[in-house]
Design a protein around this motif. Sequence first.
Motif, PDB file in Angstrom:
ATOM      1  N   ASN A 150       0.842  -1.196   0.000  1.00  0.00           N
ATOM      2  CA  ASN A 150       0.000   0.000   0.000  1.00  0.00           C
ATOM      3  C   ASN A 150       0.881   1.252   0.000  1.00  0.00           C
ATOM      4  N   ARG A 151       1.729   1.387   1.013  1.00  0.00           N
ATOM      5  CA  ARG A 151       2.623   2.548   1.098  1.00  0.00           C
ATOM      6  C   ARG A 151       3.910   2.214   0.360  1.00  0.00           C
ATOM      7  N   GLY A 152       4.308   3.089  -0.535  1.00  0.00           N
ATOM      8  CA  GLY A 152       5.497   2.818  -1.331  1.00  0.00           C
ATOM      9  C   GLY A 152       6.779   3.131  -0.577  1.00  0.00           C
ATOM     10  N   HIS A 170     -10.786   2.832   1.666  1.00  0.00           N
ATOM     11  CA  HIS A 170      -9.942   1.624   1.694  1.00  0.00           C
ATOM     12  C   HIS A 170      -8.978   1.671   2.887  1.00  0.00           C
ATOM     13  N   TYR A 171      -8.286   2.800   3.026  1.00  0.00           N
ATOM     14  CA  TYR A 171      -7.201   2.893   4.007  1.00  0.00           C
ATOM     15  C   TYR A 171      -7.730   3.147   5.419  1.00  0.00           C
ATOM     16  N   ASP A 172      -8.565   4.184   5.589  1.00  0.00           N
ATOM     17  CA  ASP A 172      -9.035   4.533   6.939  1.00  0.00           C
ATOM     18  C   ASP A 172     -10.079   3.534   7.438  1.00  0.00           C
ATOM     19  N   ALA A 213      -8.788  -0.889   6.072  1.00  0.00           N
ATOM     20  CA  ALA A 213      -7.465  -1.370   6.510  1.00  0.00           C
ATOM     21  C   ALA A 213      -7.195  -0.984   7.970  1.00  0.00           C
ATOM     22  N   ASN A 214      -7.395   0.291   8.292  1.00  0.00           N
ATOM     23  CA  ASN A 214      -6.978   0.757   9.632  1.00  0.00           C
ATOM     24  C   ASN A 214      -8.062   0.609  10.700  1.00  0.00           C
ATOM     25  N   ALA A 215      -9.303   0.971  10.381  1.00  0.00           N
ATOM     26  CA  ALA A 215     -10.339   0.948  11.434  1.00  0.00           C
ATOM     27  C   ALA A 215     -10.994  -0.424  11.562  1.00  0.00           C
ATOM     28  N   LEU A 239      -9.645  -3.920   9.736  1.00  0.00           N
ATOM     29  CA  LEU A 239      -8.739  -5.082   9.751  1.00  0.00           C
ATOM     30  C   LEU A 239      -7.694  -4.941  10.860  1.00  0.00           C
ATOM     31  N   TRP A 240      -7.100  -3.753  10.972  1.00  0.00           N
ATOM     32  CA  TRP A 240      -6.091  -3.546  12.033  1.00  0.00           C
ATOM     33  C   TRP A 240      -6.699  -3.852  13.406  1.00  0.00           C
ATOM     34  N   PHE A 241      -7.921  -3.375  13.645  1.00  0.00           N
ATOM     35  CA  PHE A 241      -8.572  -3.598  14.943  1.00  0.00           C
ATOM     36  C   PHE A 241      -8.881  -5.086  15.155  1.00  0.00           C
ATOM     37  N   GLN A 277       2.384  -7.298   0.109  1.00  0.00           N
ATOM     38  CA  GLN A 277       2.574  -7.033   1.537  1.00  0.00           C
ATOM     39  C   GLN A 277       1.285  -6.565   2.207  1.00  0.00           C
ATOM     40  N   ASP A 278       0.913  -7.248   3.267  1.00  0.00           N
ATOM     41  CA  ASP A 278       0.019  -6.734   4.311  1.00  0.00           C
ATOM     42  C   ASP A 278      -1.488  -6.708   4.008  1.00  0.00           C
ATOM     43  N   TYR A 279      -2.188  -6.313   5.121  1.00  0.00           N
ATOM     44  CA  TYR A 279      -3.652  -6.405   5.186  1.00  0.00           C
ATOM     45  C   TYR A 279      -4.367  -5.420   4.277  1.00  0.00           C
ATOM     46  N   HIS A 280      -3.662  -4.416   3.767  1.00  0.00           N
ATOM     47  CA  HIS A 280      -4.327  -3.488   2.838  1.00  0.00           C
ATOM     48  C   HIS A 280      -4.646  -4.176   1.522  1.00  0.00           C
ATOM     49  N   LEU A 281      -3.880  -5.211   1.212  1.00  0.00           N
ATOM     50  CA  LEU A 281      -3.938  -5.805  -0.132  1.00  0.00           C
ATOM     51  C   LEU A 281      -4.109  -7.322  -0.051  1.00  0.00           C
ATOM     52  N   THR A 308       1.893 -11.020   5.793  1.00  0.00           N
ATOM     53  CA  THR A 308       1.159 -10.195   6.755  1.00  0.00           C
ATOM     54  C   THR A 308       2.132  -9.738   7.839  1.00  0.00           C
ATOM     55  N   HIS A 309       2.289  -8.436   7.992  1.00  0.00           N
ATOM     56  CA  HIS A 309       3.240  -7.903   8.981  1.00  0.00           C
ATOM     57  C   HIS A 309       2.622  -7.748  10.368  1.00  0.00           C
ATOM     58  N   THR A 310       1.323  -7.914  10.459  1.00  0.00           N
ATOM     59  CA  THR A 310       0.612  -7.787  11.733  1.00  0.00           C
ATOM     60  C   THR A 310       0.370  -9.186  12.298  1.00  0.00           C
ATOM     61  N   PRO A 311      -0.207  -9.262  13.514  1.00  0.00           N
ATOM     62  CA  PRO A 311      -0.748 -10.562  13.916  1.00  0.00           C
ATOM     63  C   PRO A 311      -1.873 -10.932  12.949  1.00  0.00           C
ATOM     64  N   ASP A 341       7.858   4.072  20.027  1.00  0.00           N
ATOM     65  CA  ASP A 341       6.701   3.472  19.364  1.00  0.00           C
ATOM     66  C   ASP A 341       5.974   4.493  18.521  1.00  0.00           C
ATOM     67  N   ARG A 342       5.210   4.007  17.537  1.00  0.00           N
ATOM     68  CA  ARG A 342       4.187   4.874  16.976  1.00  0.00           C
ATOM     69  C   ARG A 342       3.144   5.102  18.067  1.00  0.00           C
ATOM     70  N   LEU A 343       2.497   6.284  18.040  1.00  0.00           N
ATOM     71  CA  LEU A 343       1.446   6.562  19.028  1.00  0.00           C
ATOM     72  C   LEU A 343       0.221   5.778  18.573  1.00  0.00           C
ATOM     73  N   SER A 393       0.615   8.866  14.448  1.00  0.00           N
ATOM     74  CA  SER A 393       0.310   7.886  13.420  1.00  0.00           C
ATOM     75  C   SER A 393      -1.186   7.930  13.120  1.00  0.00           C
ATOM     76  N   ARG A 394      -1.564   7.733  11.885  1.00  0.00           N
ATOM     77  CA  ARG A 394      -2.978   7.578  11.476  1.00  0.00           C
ATOM     78  C   ARG A 394      -3.892   8.601  12.146  1.00  0.00           C
ATOM     79  N   GLU A 395      -3.484   9.841  12.045  1.00  0.00           N
ATOM     80  CA  GLU A 395      -4.173  10.889  12.801  1.00  0.00           C
ATOM     81  C   GLU A 395      -5.583  11.186  12.298  1.00  0.00           C
TER      82      GLU A 395
HETATM   83  C1  G6P Z   1       3.026  -0.837  10.815  1.00  0.00           C
HETATM   84  C2  G6P Z   1       2.707  -2.276  10.619  1.00  0.00           C
HETATM   85  C3  G6P Z   1       2.761  -2.690   9.182  1.00  0.00           C
HETATM   86  C4  G6P Z   1       1.968  -1.722   8.319  1.00  0.00           C
HETATM   87  C5  G6P Z   1       2.345  -0.320   8.589  1.00  0.00           C
HETATM   88  C6  G6P Z   1       1.429   0.627   7.841  1.00  0.00           C
HETATM   89  O1  G6P Z   1       4.374  -0.598  10.581  1.00  0.00           O
HETATM   90  O2  G6P Z   1       3.584  -3.098  11.363  1.00  0.00           O
HETATM   91  O3  G6P Z   1       2.192  -3.951   9.114  1.00  0.00           O
HETATM   92  O4  G6P Z   1       2.123  -2.014   6.939  1.00  0.00           O
HETATM   93  O5  G6P Z   1       2.233  -0.050   9.960  1.00  0.00           O
HETATM   94  O6  G6P Z   1       1.645   1.913   8.291  1.00  0.00           O
HETATM   95  P1  G6P Z   1       0.917   3.127   7.612  1.00  0.00           P
HETATM   96  O7  G6P Z   1       1.577   4.306   8.192  1.00  0.00           O
HETATM   97  O8  G6P Z   1       1.123   2.992   6.136  1.00  0.00           O
HETATM   98  O9  G6P Z   1      -0.544   3.025   7.982  1.00  0.00           O
END
Ligand code: G6P
Length: 459
Positions: free
Chosen positions: A11-13, A87-89, A92-94, A96-98, A147-151, A171-174, A269-271, A307-309
């Motif tokens: 997702n993020r290049g 897709h992203y907010d 993917a973030n609100a 799948l991430w949760f 790579q990852d849950y976005h895709l 998958t980089h997450t659990p 850490d990321r917040l 992060s993800r503000e």
């Molecule tokens: C963390 C996770 C990765 C994910 C990334 C996305 O680093 O460990 O699995 O791809 O966040 O971050 P972003 O800033 O693009 O939402």
Amino acid sequence: MPAPDLVVVSNRGPVSFKRDDQGGLVAKRGAGGLVSCLGPAAAGTGALWISCAISDEDRAAADQGIEEAEGFRLESVVVDPDIYRRHYDDIANASLWFAFHRLYDLPHRPVVDREWRRSWEAYRTVNAAVADAVVEHAPEGATVLVQDYHLTLVGRRLAAARPDLRTAHFTHTPFADPAGIRTLPDDAAAELLDGMAGHGACGFHSPRWEANFLACCEEVLGRQPATYVAPAATDVDDICGVADGEACRDELARLDDAVGELLVIGRVDRLELSKNIARGFLAFEDLLATRPEWRERVVFVASVYPSREALPEYQAYAAEVEALVGRINDRWSTSSWTPVLLDTSDFFPRSVALLKRADVVLVNPIRDGLNLVAKEAAVVNERDAVLVLSREAGVFDEVGEHALAVNPFDVAGTSDALHAALSMPAGERRSRAQALAAAAVRRTPADWIADQLAAAAPA
Ligand code: G6P
């Protein structure tokens, strides 16, 4: 090594674009685990990296046809900004991430309403657009690492359109357990799992996440796709380069001025909700309350960057963390001592300086795919720091035996572990730190990439 037949998809290049003072577009290499792990396989090798245009500047760079930056061959996928945001907010973030990190406050979230359905449509649209870019640009017989849950849905579409490709999804997450995947509507859960199963193999940092994925597939799809486990690694040259650099030395001098001879508990850490930052501060407060001997002898330095503000949950969490630190400092500060130093700026050399200086490193996530900070700290630390580590981090499999283990929900237990770490005799600190550093570098980014290449297969 030349790798013209490799295609990385995320997702993020690896670079993002910004405007300079004259309004021109400037490429900036992205920070974070993904780029540092995959960068060496892609930069300067002829490999193609396909990713989404995230910002207006990224979209402008794509419009201008910028196809090369910072040594990367780039292909940007541009979709309508509202579709991308959904897709992203929203997904993917609100969602799948949760679900994957068990972050839902279930009496209130998720609410799968008609808006959610529109966002799921957007998620499918973005996945289809990315898959179509791979179909168009991947050389015959190429290896495609998604790579990852976005895709998650890319592989299924590729399997239909380009059976010549070898593909793997990582998958980089659990990964959610079956109860977690059931927070998605049934059809979306089935589509997501089937989409992942459409890749030649699905990879995870830990056997625990792999087992969850297989259990979900068994329950929802009635079959078990090919999987592999490949924990990512710290790029030692890269992190030591930062640690030895001038910016980091300056930051270390500033930190030394601020903390003097005090013992330092450090976290970087990321917040981020999954990082369990608030309970870390509560554990420190419990330490101050129950073991008065540490007052004015130890300082908790936290480098937690935004992060993800755009997500309200993240805005609220950031406010909660800041308020908590304010309250702890109001309650316990003395004329010559402030117990918590909170830094929310995003400056990597400053974070590395903290990892060098810390006497105790706290990594207590609720759940974490891997957690590279635990490995980075072991490599750069100069004071035989004791690692206090959540059992719920994927990296616990690799380095946990050399750390003090904590249950991330157990604030009193975490406080006890901080006390044990601060009190540990020098000899034990040294032998643990050496074993930790050895375990942290056992694997290299090249190993991680080799595992993915070996796992990639026609779907
Ligand atoms: C963390 C996770 C990765 C994910 C990334 C996305 O680093 O460990 O699995 O791809 O966040 O971050 P972003 O800033 O693009 O939402």
